[in-house]
Design an enzyme around this catalytic site. Sequence first.
Site, PDB file in Angstrom:
ATOM      1  CG  ASP A 103       2.324  -5.481  10.425  1.00 29.83           C
ATOM      2  OD1 ASP A 103       3.099  -5.767  11.353  1.00 29.83           O
ATOM      3  OD2 ASP A 103       1.774  -6.353   9.710  1.00 29.83           O
ATOM      4  CB  SER A 141       4.852  -6.187   8.289  1.00 32.36           C
ATOM      5  OG  SER A 141       4.241  -4.944   8.179  1.00 32.36           O
ATOM      6  NE  ARG A 200      -3.806  -1.807   2.689  1.00 31.35           N
ATOM      7  CZ  ARG A 200      -3.614  -3.055   3.087  1.00 31.35           C
ATOM      8  NH1 ARG A 200      -2.408  -3.451   3.425  1.00 31.35           N
ATOM      9  NH2 ARG A 200      -4.620  -3.914   3.151  1.00 31.35           N
TER      10      ARG A 200
HETATM   11  C1  BGC Z   1       6.253 -10.715  10.822  1.00 33.34           C
HETATM   12  C2  BGC Z   1       5.886  -9.549  11.700  1.00 33.34           C
HETATM   13  C3  BGC Z   1       4.583  -8.942  11.237  1.00 33.34           C
HETATM   14  C4  BGC Z   1       3.512 -10.006  11.111  1.00 33.34           C
HETATM   15  C5  BGC Z   1       2.182  -9.461  10.629  1.00 33.34           C
HETATM   16  C6  BGC Z   1       5.094 -11.686  10.695  1.00 33.34           C
HETATM   17  O1  BGC Z   1       5.406 -12.695   9.790  1.00 33.34           O
HETATM   18  O2  BGC Z   1       7.380 -11.384  11.336  1.00 33.34           O
HETATM   19  O3  BGC Z   1       6.907  -8.585  11.714  1.00 33.34           O
HETATM   20  O4  BGC Z   1       4.197  -7.953  12.138  1.00 33.34           O
HETATM   21  O5  BGC Z   1       3.937 -11.011  10.236  1.00 33.34           O
HETATM   22  O6  BGC Z   1       2.291  -8.860   9.396  1.00 33.34           O
END
Ligand code: BGC
Length: 510
Positions: A230, A177, A108
Amino acid sequence: MGKVGLGLAVGWAAATCAIAAVIVGRRVRRRREWRRVMAVVEELEEACSTPVGRLRQVVDAMAVEMHAGLASEGGSKLKMLITFVDRLPNGSEKDTYYALDLGGTYFRVLRVQLGGDRSGILRHDVERQPIPQHLMTSTSEDLFDFIASSLQEFVQKEEGVSEASTVKKRELGFTFSFPVKQTSVSSGILIKWTKGFAIEDMVGRDVSECLQQAMSKKGLNMRVAALVNDTVGTMALGHYHDKDTVAAVIIGTGTNACYWERADAIIKCQGLLTTSGGMVINMEWGNFWSTHLPRTSYDIELDVDSPNPNDQGFEKMISGMYLGDIVRRVILRMSQEADIFGPVSPKLSEPFILRTPLMAAMHEDNSSDLREVARILNEVLGIPDVPLKVRKLVVKVCDVVTQRAARLAAAGTVGILKKIGRDGRGGVTSGRIKGGSHSKMRRTAVAIEGGLYTSYSMFREYMNEAMTEILGEDISPYVILKITEDGSGIGAALLAATYSSPGVANVQLL
Ligand code: BGC
């Protein structure tokens, strides 16, 4: 009756007996096969069961692991990463900020206009697109060039081509994320990939630097003012709207949580000084593990076949990347046990062919003849003409897998509340307060985002129900799970605003 007549009669009787024997034999075989298939489903149900007692054990384990992860680097499978976010947006933020949100199925780009003086978010524009599959395993240069191009197009569209090249330097919040070891609020090093991404040359590199380089190549005048997970973006937006927000949970392609922690409880960073006395901790709970988790042979096989075995165990039981594939594995086993689905479809052996949204669609099929289930089994898994009774069994499998996921997500969330003493029982170190404990309970909000929770109502219901079961009827009304739409992106823009003035050295690591 002549000899011929007698012969015919005997032959007729023998043929009838033979046919009857075949029919009975078939019925017996079918019944036996049905029993074998039922045994597969019952065994799954048993292995996935999450009575409240077991959930409470998971709650305790989560709280204990949180302590261990805060006590020392590598002290737990929970990384408990410091984020350098020691202040959350408070409404005074003003001007226009951009955000990039990378990490789920979609990518996004956002532009957020903030009014300041508590007038809130005046406007936000979002553009989303799926991440081209090949970029998930390509090179960091390919990935970041793609991101920078999308951002440039978006900026030009939003601001007009001429303006785009002349406008003063823009500030950007970058939601990335994946597990990142932050070196400041705006920089950090990628620890590892999750959720099917695998770009080897990126691990160990500074994420913001990669983006900054790609943006310079395009001549984009933009600065990464905040690099956030995130969960942290979601927490920022959650807190912006509701000051009682103490944590954020993501349940989408992947799963994770963050929460507000006291600086003096972050023992592994001795001498950590923050202006507020606290900091957001990115737990990376996807990697949580405990022997109390109800693990099945399907989970073990999924883990072995994954690119990251022994990693992200909690995530592999909960998140959208994996639930559909667990169900596919169960249907494959059912199909191998008996021919209730006809000959074993080769498609059943294709990993990730049954994506979680399709599984959810089967689970939530309300038609009396389970039409959607039949369609997906046929079109996606190559299994035509499945009888109604078998379709019902498929729905049952989806239900068992989803229910376990949602209940474990609830237990994880209560684990956080327990750690910070917001579960109505006084926290993990202070023991239980007998009787009247809820009189001490304060309203507590948890911001929540991710397609699995927001778009899959059965998941949502199961998770909410389990929260009430674990917390109890007296405490649960104080705890609110609040959907925070686009929180990860908007929150990153808010944090870019909070941290955009250069020289705000808020955090000191002595
Ligand atoms: C990541 C996290 C992330 C989560 C949700 C996981 O696979 O390691 O950093 O916050 O996914 O997106």
